[in-house]
Write a protein that holds these residues in place. Structure first.
Motif, mmCIF file in Angstrom:
data_model
loop_
_atom_site.group_PDB
_atom_site.id
_atom_site.type_symbol
_atom_site.label_atom_id
_atom_site.label_comp_id
_atom_site.label_asym_id
_atom_site.label_seq_id
_atom_site.Cartn_x
_atom_site.Cartn_y
_atom_site.Cartn_z
ATOM 1 N N UNK A 105 0.756 -1.174 -0.053
ATOM 2 C CA UNK A 105 0.040 0.024 0.140
ATOM 3 C C UNK A 105 0.820 1.275 0.008
ATOM 4 N N UNK A 106 2.156 0.995 0.294
ATOM 5 C CA UNK A 106 3.014 2.404 0.568
ATOM 6 C C UNK A 106 3.584 2.338 -0.859
ATOM 7 N N UNK A 107 3.662 1.352 -1.586
ATOM 8 C CA UNK A 107 4.377 1.609 -3.082
ATOM 9 C C UNK A 107 3.522 1.936 -4.095
ATOM 10 N N UNK B 87 17.220 10.370 -14.469
ATOM 11 C CA UNK B 87 15.598 11.182 -14.146
ATOM 12 C C UNK B 87 14.571 11.328 -15.040
ATOM 13 N N UNK B 88 14.745 10.465 -16.014
ATOM 14 C CA UNK B 88 13.545 10.229 -17.075
ATOM 15 C C UNK B 88 12.205 9.768 -16.339
ATOM 16 N N UNK B 89 11.341 10.465 -16.477
ATOM 17 C CA UNK B 89 9.942 9.910 -15.578
ATOM 18 C C UNK B 89 9.301 8.816 -16.552
ATOM 19 N N UNK B 90 8.964 7.680 -16.012
ATOM 20 C CA UNK B 90 8.408 6.365 -16.694
ATOM 21 C C UNK B 90 6.855 6.673 -16.286
ATOM 22 N N UNK B 91 6.551 6.618 -14.837
ATOM 23 C CA UNK B 91 5.088 6.517 -14.806
ATOM 24 C C UNK B 91 4.738 6.337 -13.189
ATOM 25 N N UNK B 92 3.781 5.793 -12.783
ATOM 26 C CA UNK B 92 3.353 5.770 -11.556
ATOM 27 C C UNK B 92 2.976 4.032 -11.050
ATOM 28 N N UNK B 93 3.289 3.650 -9.935
ATOM 29 C CA UNK B 93 2.869 2.195 -9.578
ATOM 30 C C UNK B 93 1.602 2.268 -9.340
ATOM 31 N N UNK B 94 1.020 1.454 -10.005
ATOM 32 C CA UNK B 94 -0.536 1.003 -9.799
ATOM 33 C C UNK B 94 -0.853 -0.335 -9.063
ATOM 34 N N UNK B 95 0.254 -1.089 -8.973
ATOM 35 C CA UNK B 95 -0.117 -2.345 -8.328
ATOM 36 C C UNK B 95 1.124 -2.910 -8.294
ATOM 37 N N UNK B 96 1.446 -3.988 -7.246
ATOM 38 C CA UNK B 96 2.415 -4.844 -6.880
ATOM 39 C C UNK B 96 1.975 -6.235 -7.022
ATOM 40 N N UNK B 97 2.433 -7.044 -7.857
ATOM 41 C CA UNK B 97 1.973 -8.540 -7.967
ATOM 42 C C UNK B 97 2.894 -9.298 -7.171
ATOM 43 N N UNK C 269 8.008 -10.185 -7.088
ATOM 44 C CA UNK C 269 7.275 -9.113 -7.188
ATOM 45 C C UNK C 269 7.349 -8.318 -8.362
ATOM 46 N N UNK C 270 6.070 -7.920 -9.063
ATOM 47 C CA UNK C 270 6.424 -7.085 -10.241
ATOM 48 C C UNK C 270 5.672 -5.769 -9.918
ATOM 49 N N UNK C 271 6.392 -4.573 -10.185
ATOM 50 C CA UNK C 271 5.816 -3.290 -10.269
ATOM 51 C C UNK C 271 4.715 -3.143 -11.340
ATOM 52 N N UNK C 272 3.642 -2.975 -11.283
ATOM 53 C CA UNK C 272 2.803 -2.542 -12.547
ATOM 54 C C UNK C 272 2.612 -1.189 -12.501
ATOM 55 N N UNK C 273 3.027 -0.569 -13.567
ATOM 56 C CA UNK C 273 3.467 0.737 -13.659
ATOM 57 C C UNK C 273 2.547 1.376 -14.757
ATOM 58 N N UNK C 274 1.743 2.478 -14.506
ATOM 59 C CA UNK C 274 1.000 3.456 -15.789
ATOM 60 C C UNK C 274 1.894 4.055 -16.064
#
Length: 165
Positions: free
Chosen positions: A95-97, A107-117, A123-128
């Motif tokens: 919930x903190x991630x 420094x290149x922005x990729x996105x935001x973590x929406x879930x951790x599978x 574990x996998x970060x799901x990133x939008x």
């Protein structure tokens, strides 16, 4: 007071009111250290905790027979934020991630973590992404350079082609 979902009652066990709980946590420790839990909106004192195969079996005060346990089927189990144990350095609650920004080391922005599978080998970060696509990045040292909760940033190293999957 925020409530944290840790499991769900899936069945009754025996005739003395025990509950079989599907555990959403990666450990049964939270059930053992928490004297009271919420089942739905109702607070119960934990009388006994044991494991049966990979399921948590709970005995809660006030649920004393199979009929009462059967009525609990499908109800979710919660603890309060205050009940969560302190974590070691480098260990995080999912919930903190969720919601953290993900950037490359340059420094290149990729996105935001929406879930951790968590049901995979690692574990996998799901990133939008900023383009609205969903990508998965393994939460392993080869890809994750740093997690800085204070700055709300996860810094990653990407290999060629990972963002194209």
């Amino acid at each position: 007071m925020e409530k944290i979902l840790i499991g769900k009652v899936v069945n009754a066990v025996g005739i003395r009111g025990e509950l079989r709980v599907y555990n959403y946590s990666d450990s049964d420790e939270i059930y053992r250290i928490t004297p009271e839990i919420y089942m739905g909106e109702e607070l119960f004192k934990v009388e006994k905790v044991r494991m049966q195969k990979n399921m948590v079996v709970l005995k809660l005060q006030g649920i004393d027979d199979r009929n009462a346990a059967e009525l609990a089927k499908g109800k979710e189990i919660f603890v309060t934020e205050d009940d969560l144990p302190e974590l070691e350095d480098g260990v995080y609650y999912v919930r903190d991630l969720i919601g953290m920004n993900v950037r490359e080391e340059d420094g290149n922005y990729i996105g935001t973590v929406t879930d951790v599978i968590q049901n995979t080998a690692q574990d996998l970060f799901e990133i939008e992404t900023s383009e609205g696509r969903s990508v998965l990045i393994p939460k392993v040292d080869e890809f994750v350079a740093d997690i800085n909760q204070e700055a709300n940033v996860i810094t990653v190293r990407l290999i060629e082609g990972l963002m194209d999957l």
